[in-house]
Design an enzyme around this catalytic site. Structure first.
Site, PDB file in Angstrom:
ATOM      1  N   GLY A 228      -1.232  16.076  -7.339  1.00 35.56           N
ATOM      2  CA  GLY A 228      -2.044  14.907  -6.581  1.00 35.56           C
ATOM      3  C   GLY A 228      -3.889  14.926  -6.820  1.00 35.56           C
ATOM      4  O   GLY A 228      -4.904  15.228  -6.074  1.00 35.56           O
TER       5      GLY A 228
ATOM      6  N   PRO B  91       2.339  16.440 -10.710  1.00 41.44           N
ATOM      7  CA  PRO B  91       1.022  15.994 -11.390  1.00 41.44           C
ATOM      8  C   PRO B  91       1.788  14.326 -11.337  1.00 41.44           C
ATOM      9  O   PRO B  91       2.980  14.184 -11.471  1.00 41.44           O
ATOM     10  CB  PRO B  91       0.677  15.984 -12.519  1.00 41.44           C
ATOM     11  CG  PRO B  91       1.082  16.850 -13.632  1.00 41.44           C
ATOM     12  CD  PRO B  91       2.230  17.631 -12.210  1.00 41.44           C
ATOM     13  N   GLY B  92       1.619  13.341 -10.788  1.00 38.87           N
ATOM     14  CA  GLY B  92       2.322  11.941 -10.432  1.00 38.87           C
ATOM     15  C   GLY B  92       0.334  10.775 -11.005  1.00 38.87           C
ATOM     16  O   GLY B  92       1.147  10.330 -12.268  1.00 38.87           O
TER      17      GLY B  92
ATOM     18  N   ARG C   3      -2.259  -1.042  -2.799  1.00 39.13           N
ATOM     19  CA  ARG C   3      -3.410  -0.250  -2.374  1.00 39.13           C
ATOM     20  C   ARG C   3      -4.371  -0.485  -2.201  1.00 39.13           C
ATOM     21  O   ARG C   3      -4.754  -0.264  -1.214  1.00 39.13           O
ATOM     22  CB  ARG C   3      -3.218   1.188  -4.415  1.00 39.13           C
ATOM     23  CG  ARG C   3      -2.227   1.652  -4.648  1.00 39.13           C
ATOM     24  CD  ARG C   3      -2.540   2.150  -5.429  1.00 39.13           C
ATOM     25  NE  ARG C   3      -3.053   3.033  -5.325  1.00 39.13           N
ATOM     26  CZ  ARG C   3      -4.503   3.923  -5.350  1.00 39.13           C
ATOM     27  NH1 ARG C   3      -4.754   2.943  -6.385  1.00 39.13           N
ATOM     28  NH2 ARG C   3      -4.469   5.051  -4.751  1.00 39.13           N
TER      29      ARG C   3
ATOM     30  N   TYR D  14      -5.089   1.131   1.508  1.00 37.17           N
ATOM     31  CA  TYR D  14      -5.778   2.286   1.615  1.00 37.17           C
ATOM     32  C   TYR D  14      -6.971   1.946   1.015  1.00 37.17           C
ATOM     33  O   TYR D  14      -7.855   3.104   0.176  1.00 37.17           O
ATOM     34  CB  TYR D  14      -5.271   3.177   1.725  1.00 37.17           C
ATOM     35  CG  TYR D  14      -3.904   3.309   0.487  1.00 37.17           C
ATOM     36  CD1 TYR D  14      -3.035   4.729   1.109  1.00 37.17           C
ATOM     37  CD2 TYR D  14      -4.511   4.019  -0.670  1.00 37.17           C
ATOM     38  CE1 TYR D  14      -1.798   5.045  -0.029  1.00 37.17           C
ATOM     39  CE2 TYR D  14      -3.348   4.234  -1.814  1.00 37.17           C
ATOM     40  CZ  TYR D  14      -1.992   4.138  -1.472  1.00 37.17           C
ATOM     41  OH  TYR D  14      -1.074   4.656  -1.841  1.00 37.17           O
TER      42      TYR D  14
ATOM     43  N   CYS E 144       0.656 -15.283   1.435  1.00 33.06           N
ATOM     44  CA  CYS E 144      -0.282 -15.545   2.246  1.00 33.06           C
ATOM     45  C   CYS E 144      -0.626 -14.431   3.349  1.00 33.06           C
ATOM     46  O   CYS E 144      -0.298 -14.548   4.001  1.00 33.06           O
ATOM     47  CB  CYS E 144       1.076 -16.784   2.872  1.00 33.06           C
ATOM     48  SG  CYS E 144       0.837 -18.032   1.274  1.00 33.06           S
TER      49      CYS E 144
END
Ligand SMILES: *Cc1c(COP(=O)(O)O)cnc(C)c1O
Length: 430
Positions: free
Chosen positions: A247, A290-291, A329, A333, A360
């Site tokens: 995170g 971690p990503g 993304r 969000y 569309c």
């Protein structure tokens, strides 16, 4: 746009390492996912060098959902890191990459019976239990197997990290894990511990994503160590491991102020070592996952501009040949990104544009109100920091083919082929 990693400018053109964006378009077409491989590996080294300790054993698990394909899994293996997966498909991918099985961790709040079976058949390192039902499922599957499966239990320490609602994970009503404040959690741990085919190693928590406050992580570590100690004493068992999740926030635009990751990791380790020792918690192994912070900044997406539209309402659009299918993304969000026109990188950004995709949906916007040089059909457009949660969240909406992905080091290496129309109908039953 901030130049990241090995991005550089030559003759008024954007390069990544020795590769011009024109060369990449010519060879691979657009849209194209690009990964600056050297930058990614350097970043892995920052993690492995700083998240290390003389007193504790440490392990870095790459959260593969951020970006996964076989080549990516091989790079993670090369860096001696572990990997976490959250589905049968991710597990299948890392196994195809011959990832060391003992370094695979299986997450997820609703792993199916088939997925659990698959993990047991393959004898992977750890299963991270999410809830009581999953424990019962695993118990049932282990009845006639002669193995001892290592498990962690995902718990929720109820921390409110400052981040977007959808990427927050540890409010008390989160769908992930069992609350450390819930009495039933202790009952569940007792059941896990007393089932001889499970080897209970400790707890896991993950407080959310794109978190910018060092304090949130320190608070999480403290709460989790306190919890570990209270369970250890209550049940009179050893709890040698702790997984604190991922995170860590990163730079996307000037609005983001991430902490310096190397410095933070050293501080984190030293805090954990001290707290562990002082309070006799007796944790021996500490893990993080971690990503985004490992891979986001090393990825970019290259598009070709199809045209510019100046609307009656005043918004000036740049249309690109991808959109929400390769990067959901912004629509999902309100994520923000930086961009540039690689073939006009040194020209003044005198125009304000909104970058829209070709899907569309009116919400198919990649960036709102960005200053760029005057754009026209045929220009390139590059969006930076798209390494995490872009390809992995991509779709075939509007039956648009998924882009190719190329890794750049001394050479350019195709890691994922561009989809074809045949791929689009591949699953349709004729
Ligand atoms: C998504 C996830 C991570 C990685 O989160 P990042 O924000 O990408 O670092 C780590 N652990 C778990 C359990 C996750 O679900």
């Amino acid at each position: 746009m901030k130049l990241l990693g090995n991005m550089n400018v030559r003759n008024g053109q954007l390069y990544i390492g020795d590769f011009s964006m024109e060369y990449l378009r010519e060879k691979y077409k657009t849209p194209l996912y690009i990964v600056d491989e050297e930058y990614f590996l350097d970043n892995c080294r920052i993690f492995t060098e700083n998240f290390s300790s003389k007193k504790l054993s440490t392990e870095i698990l790459y959260a593969s959902k951020a970006l996964l394909n076989i080549y990516m899994a091989k790079l993670v293996k090369k860096m001696n890191m572990s990997i976490d997966v959250v589905s049968g498909g991710e597990l299948y991918t890392v196994l195809k990459a011959e990832f060391p099985k003992e370094k695979i961790y299986f997450h997820g709040n609703n792993k199916s019976i088939e997925e659990l079976k698959y993990a047991l058949d393959e004898k992977i390192g750890y299963i991270i239990l999410d809830n009581h039902q999953e424990f019962l499922n695993l118990k049932m599957l282990l009845q006639n197997r002669d193995i001892k499966q290592k498990v962690l239990l995902r718990v929720n320490p109820g921390i409110e990290a400052h981040t977007h609602e959808y990427i927050k994970t540890t409010k008390n009503d989160s769908k992930f894990g069992e609350s450390i404040y819930d009495k039933n959690t202790l009952k569940l741990i007792r059941e896990i511990v007393s089932f001889e085919k499970l080897e209970f190693k400790g707890f896991h928590a993950h407080i959310g994503s794109q978190v910018f406050h060092e304090d949130s992580f320190l608070k999480e570590a403290r709460l989790m160590m306190d919890f570990t100690k209270s369970v250890k004493e209550n049940l009179n068992i050893e709890i040698p491991e702790l997984n604190l999740g991922g995170g860590f926030g990163i730079y996307y635009t000037e609005e983001d102020a991430p902490f310096h990751i190397g410095g933070f990791l050293r501080k984190y380790i030293s805090f954990i070592e001290t707290y562990n020792e002082k309070n006799n918690i007796e944790i021996q192994k500490i893990m993080i996952e971690p990503g985004r912070s490992l891979v986001a900044n090393s990825g970019s997406t290259l598009y070709t501009v199809g045209g510019v539209k100046n609307t009656y309402g005043g918004v000036n659009y740049i249309f690109v040949d991808g959109g929400m299918t390769d990067n959901i993304r912004p629509a999902l969000y309100k994520a923000k990104y930086e961009a540039c026109i690689p073939n006009k990188i040194e020209e003044k950004p005198n125009y304000v544009y909104t970058i829209a995709g070709k899907c569309c949906e009116s919400g198919d916007i990649l960036i709102k109100n960005i200053g760029l040089p005057k754009a026209q059909q045929g220009d390139l457009l590059l969006i930076s920091s798209t390494g995490a949660y872009n390809y992995s969240m991509s779709s075939n909406y509007n039956r648009i083919e998924k882009p190719a992905m190329v890794f750049l080091s001394d050479e350019d290496r195709l890691a994922v082929r561009r989809q074809s129309f045949q791929d689009i109908i591949r699953d349709d039953v004729l």
